[in-house]
Write an enzyme that holds these catalytic residues in place. Sequence first.
Site, PDB file in Angstrom:
ATOM      1  N   ASP A 122     -17.400  17.455  22.721  1.00 17.30           N
ATOM      2  CA  ASP A 122     -17.745  16.736  21.494  1.00 17.30           C
ATOM      3  C   ASP A 122     -16.481  16.197  20.813  1.00 17.30           C
ATOM      4  OD1 ASP A 122     -19.963  16.205  19.540  1.00 17.30           O
ATOM      5  OD2 ASP A 122     -18.702  17.402  18.210  1.00 17.30           O
ATOM      6  N   GLU A 146      -9.372  27.065  38.188  1.00 23.68           N
ATOM      7  CA  GLU A 146      -9.315  28.460  38.658  1.00 23.68           C
ATOM      8  C   GLU A 146     -10.683  28.924  39.152  1.00 23.68           C
ATOM      9  OE1 GLU A 146      -7.919  31.229  35.714  1.00 23.68           O
ATOM     10  OE2 GLU A 146      -6.357  29.815  35.076  1.00 23.68           O
TER      11      GLU A 146
HETATM   12  C1  NOJ Z   1     -20.870  13.890  18.120  1.00 28.27           C
HETATM   13  C2  NOJ Z   1     -22.230  14.437  18.351  1.00 28.27           C
HETATM   14  O1  NOJ Z   1     -22.827  13.780  19.411  1.00 28.27           O
HETATM   15  C3  NOJ Z   1     -22.975  14.266  17.053  1.00 28.27           C
HETATM   16  O2  NOJ Z   1     -24.340  14.522  17.176  1.00 28.27           O
HETATM   17  C4  NOJ Z   1     -22.333  15.152  16.039  1.00 28.27           C
HETATM   18  O3  NOJ Z   1     -22.956  14.937  14.787  1.00 28.27           O
HETATM   19  C5  NOJ Z   1     -20.849  14.854  15.892  1.00 28.27           C
HETATM   20  N1  NOJ Z   1     -20.203  14.698  17.163  1.00 28.27           N
HETATM   21  C6  NOJ Z   1     -20.138  15.949  15.154  1.00 28.27           C
HETATM   22  O4  NOJ Z   1     -20.054  17.100  15.948  1.00 28.27           O
END
Ligand code: NOJ
Length: 559
Positions: free
Chosen positions: A221, A281
């Site tokens: 993310d 690993e």
């Molecule tokens: C990207 C994620 O896909 C989204 O849903 C989220 O709100 C933001 N990152 C923050 O984590």
Amino acid sequence: MSETAATSSSVPSGETTITSRPPWWRHAVTYQVYPRSFADGDGNGVGDIPGITSRLPYLRDLGVDAIWISPFYTSPQHDHGYDVADYCDIDPLFGTLTDADALVARAHELGLRLIVDLVPNHTSSEHPWFRAALAAAPGSPERARYMFREGRGPNGDEPPNNWASVFGGSAWTRVPDGQWYLHLFDSSQPDLDWRNPEVGDMFEGVLRFWLDRGVDGFRVDVAHGLVKEASLRDQVLPQGERPQSGVDVNGPAADEVVDQPMWDQPEVHDIYRRWRRVLEEYPGDRMLVAEAWAQTAEALARYVRADEMHQAFNFAWLQAPWSASAFAKVISGTLEELLPVAAAPTWVLSNHDVVRHVTRYGGGAVGLARGRAATLAMLALPGSAYVYQGEELGLEQVEVAPEDRQDPTWLRTRNTDHPEVGRDGCRVPIPWSGSKPPYGFGADGSEPWLPQPDSWAPLTVEAETGDPDSTLEFYRRALAARREHAGAELGETVELFDLGGAAAGAGDGADVLAFRRDDLTVIVNCGTTPVELPAGEVVIASQPLTGTTLPPNASVWLH
Ligand code: NOJ
């Protein structure tokens, strides 16, 4: 581990042949599950892990290779799981660690790979680290795990800089002792300070925890956000522009590169080099895929250098409008930039953050026809493709009533001059069966966390199964065709070409994307008049064809 695993086998003559087998992720079709909205095993209105496990045979039969599951960890759910309070446990809303183990085991039994979501840019404000930071004094080691700073102005009562939260409003929130903390997203998602070594060590432990449990990879993310420019200086904004995050997940890609001291800093790549070493690993081809909203294809390619991540989502494809020239530009730009790093491209049209592509392409019958056509083109391209739950049913973005909206984007902007409806409309629970809500998503009589439209009865899995004209049967055919005709055995080179006479014969409205991969030819008619097809045998079309022409808003594979 090299990107092409060599296998050797003995042939009867006693000679040894070396064949090369690319790792699974290089050509995989990965299906994104948004757990709240996929399948509700316990009937409380929110999807869960047992629900997902019970539907795995559906995904295997659909013909995908892997599943990516959005976060299911312990979380107060202010951003539906992207606010993690414990990275090594499951939120009771979704189940238990035992349920997660059973999910991994069952997926593997069915031949499906499983990718989990890693959220390293920020924790939840309920994470023990942030609680400790709030309880500790300014300047303490507890605060040093996050981005606490003094404010500006005479009493420090202005935020430390002009950065905006992606979800609207300032990216800074003040705590009672007067300091401010940075949150590029909601105030319940404080950003970690990745220049603090404790943070990197903690996440190495998290990676190992899930690798030990057998997951095949991680979707990372906000991969472009972990490290901020050390000065934390103001963002320089084009004249007249209000502070913005630089990430507009629902809008077209910016034509101009803008100043972004909060994103895509060079030091971020050291983190992924370390993670790559950790993954190597482990046995099997474990992988990392970046959610990186980089501003150019060149910047994105840096995330997939040979010692970093394996893949990065290609959002340029998703941001392209319905236009042959726009699609062609993304295809050639993507392949060109990836060539020097030898990474495989990815293609994605929808996810839980963007307006569903059928709606983006105009909605209704036209939007659906274009959606199917774009999907078929995507599945013929080299590299791997990502499919978002519900797109195989032809679902459109739902207009969620203001009182039902839950996305922090809406909650943070609804009373401002720039209200944003948010992303709830692409997250409405999946219709499985029956003629009224909850359409088999949960037990009869249960109420899904977001209301499902009354018009969805013809779009359930049950209703579409067996109907050759349905979008679901089209996806099943298209995924089967990809396995047979557009898989790893085809070269990764794409030759874009002009249809020439055929397109010219189509009249002034011709706007046709045409490309070849070895002996597979793909034509997408983005124009308004039918296009004469070149000679060849039709492998699959996005809608039934009559004669030798391709109607507008349709695509075809030819041999
Ligand atoms: C990207 C994620 O896909 C989204 O849903 C989220 O709100 C933001 N990152 C923050 O984590």
